[in-house]
Design a protein around this motif. Structure first.
Motif, PDB file in Angstrom:
ATOM      1  N   GLU A 257     106.964 102.247  37.340  1.00 54.08           N
ATOM      2  CA  GLU A 257     107.603 100.962  37.869  1.00 54.08           C
ATOM      3  C   GLU A 257     108.527 101.309  38.944  1.00 54.08           C
ATOM      4  O   GLU A 257     109.102 102.245  39.028  1.00 54.08           O
ATOM      5  CB  GLU A 257     108.233 100.170  36.686  1.00 54.08           C
ATOM      6  N   PRO A 258     108.439 100.391  40.062  1.00 55.57           N
ATOM      7  CA  PRO A 258     107.929  99.207  40.210  1.00 55.57           C
ATOM      8  C   PRO A 258     106.609  99.415  40.960  1.00 55.57           C
ATOM      9  O   PRO A 258     105.899  98.255  41.378  1.00 55.57           O
ATOM     10  CB  PRO A 258     108.817  98.208  40.977  1.00 55.57           C
ATOM     11  N   ASP A 259     106.065 100.495  41.247  1.00 56.79           N
ATOM     12  CA  ASP A 259     104.958 100.878  41.823  1.00 56.79           C
ATOM     13  C   ASP A 259     103.917 100.226  41.416  1.00 56.79           C
ATOM     14  O   ASP A 259     103.705 100.017  39.934  1.00 56.79           O
ATOM     15  CB  ASP A 259     104.596 102.206  42.177  1.00 56.79           C
ATOM     16  N   ALA A 260     102.718  99.836  41.744  1.00 58.31           N
ATOM     17  CA  ALA A 260     101.178  99.480  41.262  1.00 58.31           C
ATOM     18  C   ALA A 260     100.797 100.526  40.464  1.00 58.31           C
ATOM     19  O   ALA A 260     100.784 101.758  40.798  1.00 58.31           O
ATOM     20  CB  ALA A 260     100.388  98.953  42.179  1.00 58.31           C
ATOM     21  N   GLU A 261     100.266 100.198  39.318  1.00 57.66           N
ATOM     22  CA  GLU A 261      99.653 101.092  38.372  1.00 57.66           C
ATOM     23  C   GLU A 261      98.369 101.662  39.016  1.00 57.66           C
ATOM     24  O   GLU A 261      97.414 100.850  39.682  1.00 57.66           O
ATOM     25  CB  GLU A 261      99.422 100.520  37.013  1.00 57.66           C
ATOM     26  N   LEU A 262      98.070 102.961  38.889  1.00 61.26           N
ATOM     27  CA  LEU A 262      96.739 103.445  39.242  1.00 61.26           C
ATOM     28  C   LEU A 262      95.964 103.844  38.186  1.00 61.26           C
ATOM     29  O   LEU A 262      96.463 104.538  37.185  1.00 61.26           O
ATOM     30  CB  LEU A 262      97.009 104.747  40.081  1.00 61.26           C
ATOM     31  N   GLY A 263      94.797 104.036  38.238  1.00 63.27           N
ATOM     32  CA  GLY A 263      93.662 104.273  37.239  1.00 63.27           C
ATOM     33  C   GLY A 263      92.751 104.922  38.002  1.00 63.27           C
ATOM     34  O   GLY A 263      92.126 104.812  39.152  1.00 63.27           O
ATOM     35  N   TRP A 264      92.136 106.134  37.337  1.00 64.18           N
ATOM     36  CA  TRP A 264      91.144 106.976  37.894  1.00 64.18           C
ATOM     37  C   TRP A 264      90.010 107.479  36.809  1.00 64.18           C
ATOM     38  O   TRP A 264      90.351 107.292  35.799  1.00 64.18           O
ATOM     39  CB  TRP A 264      91.545 108.032  38.769  1.00 64.18           C
ATOM     40  N   LEU A 265      88.782 107.549  37.210  1.00 65.20           N
ATOM     41  CA  LEU A 265      87.828 108.196  36.374  1.00 65.20           C
ATOM     42  C   LEU A 265      87.029 109.166  37.271  1.00 65.20           C
ATOM     43  O   LEU A 265      86.642 109.139  38.472  1.00 65.20           O
ATOM     44  CB  LEU A 265      86.623 107.109  36.174  1.00 65.20           C
ATOM     45  N   VAL A 266      87.002 110.583  36.753  1.00 66.59           N
ATOM     46  CA  VAL A 266      86.244 111.402  37.556  1.00 66.59           C
ATOM     47  C   VAL A 266      85.305 112.063  36.644  1.00 66.59           C
ATOM     48  O   VAL A 266      85.367 112.068  35.290  1.00 66.59           O
ATOM     49  CB  VAL A 266      87.152 112.683  38.047  1.00 66.59           C
ATOM     50  N   GLY A 267      84.123 112.658  37.045  1.00 67.24           N
ATOM     51  CA  GLY A 267      83.040 113.093  36.294  1.00 67.24           C
ATOM     52  C   GLY A 267      82.027 113.331  36.859  1.00 67.24           C
ATOM     53  O   GLY A 267      81.856 113.779  38.297  1.00 67.24           O
ATOM     54  N   TRP A 268      80.805 113.487  36.320  1.00 65.67           N
ATOM     55  CA  TRP A 268      79.486 113.971  36.591  1.00 65.67           C
ATOM     56  C   TRP A 268      78.477 113.214  35.863  1.00 65.67           C
ATOM     57  O   TRP A 268      78.620 112.980  34.798  1.00 65.67           O
ATOM     58  CB  TRP A 268      79.155 115.381  36.680  1.00 65.67           C
ATOM     59  N   VAL A 269      77.167 113.244  36.552  1.00 62.34           N
ATOM     60  CA  VAL A 269      76.144 112.734  35.853  1.00 62.34           C
ATOM     61  C   VAL A 269      75.047 113.857  35.815  1.00 62.34           C
ATOM     62  O   VAL A 269      74.805 114.636  36.672  1.00 62.34           O
ATOM     63  CB  VAL A 269      75.369 111.411  36.555  1.00 62.34           C
ATOM     64  N   GLU A 270      74.682 114.141  34.441  1.00 65.44           N
ATOM     65  CA  GLU A 270      73.746 115.178  34.152  1.00 65.44           C
ATOM     66  C   GLU A 270      72.458 114.661  34.366  1.00 65.44           C
ATOM     67  O   GLU A 270      72.251 113.578  33.760  1.00 65.44           O
ATOM     68  CB  GLU A 270      74.167 115.929  32.868  1.00 65.44           C
ATOM     69  N   ARG A 271      71.743 115.188  35.098  1.00 60.33           N
ATOM     70  CA  ARG A 271      70.310 114.667  35.614  1.00 60.33           C
ATOM     71  C   ARG A 271      69.266 115.714  35.822  1.00 60.33           C
ATOM     72  O   ARG A 271      69.668 116.847  36.271  1.00 60.33           O
ATOM     73  CB  ARG A 271      70.307 113.538  36.520  1.00 60.33           C
ATOM     74  N   PRO A 272      68.064 115.277  35.767  1.00 60.28           N
ATOM     75  CA  PRO A 272      66.849 116.149  36.260  1.00 60.28           C
ATOM     76  C   PRO A 272      67.430 116.418  37.913  1.00 60.28           C
ATOM     77  O   PRO A 272      67.661 115.719  38.575  1.00 60.28           O
ATOM     78  CB  PRO A 272      65.623 115.550  36.088  1.00 60.28           C
ATOM     79  N   GLY A 273      67.278 117.673  38.118  1.00 62.39           N
ATOM     80  CA  GLY A 273      67.513 118.074  39.293  1.00 62.39           C
ATOM     81  C   GLY A 273      68.897 118.492  39.826  1.00 62.39           C
ATOM     82  O   GLY A 273      69.279 118.813  41.012  1.00 62.39           O
ATOM     83  N   GLY A 274      69.849 118.548  38.888  1.00 61.29           N
ATOM     84  CA  GLY A 274      70.941 118.968  39.239  1.00 61.29           C
ATOM     85  C   GLY A 274      72.138 117.380  39.013  1.00 61.29           C
ATOM     86  O   GLY A 274      71.851 116.646  39.006  1.00 61.29           O
TER      87      GLY A 274
END
Length: 103
Positions: free
Chosen positions: A42-59
Protein backbone atom coordinates in the motif's frame (compact mmCIF):
# COMPACT_ATOMS: atom_id res chain seq x y z
CA UNK A 1 32.37 -19.69 -38.01
CA UNK A 2 30.01 -18.82 -35.15
CA UNK A 3 30.67 -20.44 -31.78
CA UNK A 4 28.71 -23.61 -31.02
CA UNK A 5 25.55 -23.23 -28.95
CA UNK A 6 25.90 -23.81 -25.21
CA UNK A 7 25.16 -27.36 -24.07
CA UNK A 8 21.59 -28.03 -23.00
CA UNK A 9 21.02 -28.79 -19.34
CA UNK A 10 20.14 -32.36 -18.53
CA UNK A 11 16.41 -32.77 -17.77
CA UNK A 12 17.01 -34.61 -14.48
CA UNK A 13 17.69 -31.50 -12.32
CA UNK A 14 14.24 -30.12 -13.27
CA UNK A 15 12.34 -33.25 -12.21
CA UNK A 16 11.67 -32.00 -8.63
CA UNK A 17 10.32 -28.72 -10.00
CA UNK A 18 8.02 -30.51 -12.44
CA UNK A 19 6.66 -32.62 -9.59
CA UNK A 20 5.76 -29.76 -7.23
CA UNK A 21 4.35 -27.18 -9.66
CA UNK A 22 0.57 -27.76 -9.78
CA UNK A 23 -1.40 -28.73 -12.86
CA UNK A 24 -3.88 -25.92 -13.55
CA UNK A 25 -5.61 -27.44 -16.59
CA UNK A 26 -5.27 -30.38 -18.96
CA UNK A 27 -6.74 -31.68 -22.19
CA UNK A 28 -5.68 -33.53 -25.34
CA UNK A 29 -2.37 -34.71 -23.91
CA UNK A 30 -1.38 -31.22 -22.78
CA UNK A 31 -0.96 -29.99 -19.22
CA UNK A 32 -0.84 -26.39 -18.08
CA UNK A 33 1.40 -26.11 -15.03
CA UNK A 34 2.10 -22.90 -13.21
CA UNK A 35 2.73 -20.93 -10.06
CA UNK A 36 1.05 -17.71 -9.05
CA UNK A 37 2.36 -14.83 -7.00
CA UNK A 38 0.99 -11.65 -5.49
CA UNK A 39 2.56 -8.35 -4.40
CA UNK A 40 0.86 -5.88 -2.08
CA UNK A 41 2.52 -2.69 -0.89
CA UNK A 42 0.00 0.00 0.00
CA UNK A 43 -0.63 2.49 -1.51
CA UNK A 44 0.79 0.96 -4.72
CA UNK A 45 -1.46 -1.02 -7.04
CA UNK A 46 -1.45 -4.75 -6.35
CA UNK A 47 0.42 -6.99 -8.79
CA UNK A 48 -0.38 -10.58 -9.65
CA UNK A 49 1.55 -12.98 -11.84
CA UNK A 50 1.44 -16.49 -13.21
CA UNK A 51 4.50 -18.28 -14.61
CA UNK A 52 4.74 -21.81 -15.92
CA UNK A 53 4.68 -24.02 -18.97
CA UNK A 54 2.46 -26.26 -21.06
CA UNK A 55 3.63 -29.85 -21.34
CA UNK A 56 2.74 -30.90 -24.88
CA UNK A 57 3.85 -33.17 -27.69
CA UNK A 58 6.86 -31.61 -29.36
CA UNK A 59 8.15 -29.94 -26.21
CA UNK A 60 7.09 -27.45 -23.56
CA UNK A 61 5.83 -23.92 -24.16
CA UNK A 62 6.95 -21.55 -21.39
CA UNK A 63 4.99 -18.43 -20.41
CA UNK A 64 4.94 -15.61 -17.87
CA UNK A 65 2.25 -13.01 -17.29
CA UNK A 66 2.01 -10.03 -14.99
CA UNK A 67 -1.18 -8.09 -14.18
CA UNK A 68 -1.58 -4.86 -12.26
CA UNK A 69 -4.81 -4.19 -10.44
CA UNK A 70 -6.62 -1.13 -11.75
CA UNK A 71 -7.97 1.07 -8.99
CA UNK A 72 -11.76 1.20 -8.94
CA UNK A 73 -12.15 -1.59 -11.49
CA UNK A 74 -14.20 -4.72 -10.90
CA UNK A 75 -11.79 -7.16 -12.60
CA UNK A 76 -10.47 -9.73 -10.13
CA UNK A 77 -6.75 -10.07 -10.93
CA UNK A 78 -6.35 -13.00 -8.55
CA UNK A 79 -8.84 -15.18 -10.43
CA UNK A 80 -8.34 -13.52 -13.78
CA UNK A 81 -4.69 -14.52 -14.22
CA UNK A 82 -5.49 -18.12 -15.14
CA UNK A 83 -8.34 -17.08 -17.46
CA UNK A 84 -6.08 -14.63 -19.29
CA UNK A 85 -3.24 -17.14 -19.67
CA UNK A 86 -5.58 -19.91 -20.85
CA UNK A 87 -7.20 -17.62 -23.42
CA UNK A 88 -3.84 -16.41 -24.80
CA UNK A 89 -2.42 -19.94 -24.95
CA UNK A 90 -5.58 -21.25 -26.64
CA UNK A 91 -5.46 -18.40 -29.17
CA UNK A 92 -1.81 -19.27 -29.90
CA UNK A 93 -2.74 -22.94 -30.41
CA UNK A 94 -0.62 -24.05 -27.45
CA UNK A 95 -3.54 -25.14 -25.25
CA UNK A 96 -6.84 -26.38 -26.66
CA UNK A 97 -10.06 -24.50 -25.93
CA UNK A 98 -12.18 -26.16 -23.28
CA UNK A 99 -9.31 -27.70 -21.33
CA UNK A 100 -10.48 -28.94 -17.96
CA UNK A 101 -9.51 -26.62 -15.14
CA UNK A 102 -8.30 -28.09 -11.89
CA UNK A 103 -9.31 -26.59 -8.58
Amino acid sequence: PPPPPPPRAAPAPWAPVREVVPVLAEADGRRLKGKTGWYVNEPDAELGWLVGWVERPGGPAVFAMNAEEARGESFDVMRGRIRIVRAVLADAGVLPDGSSERP
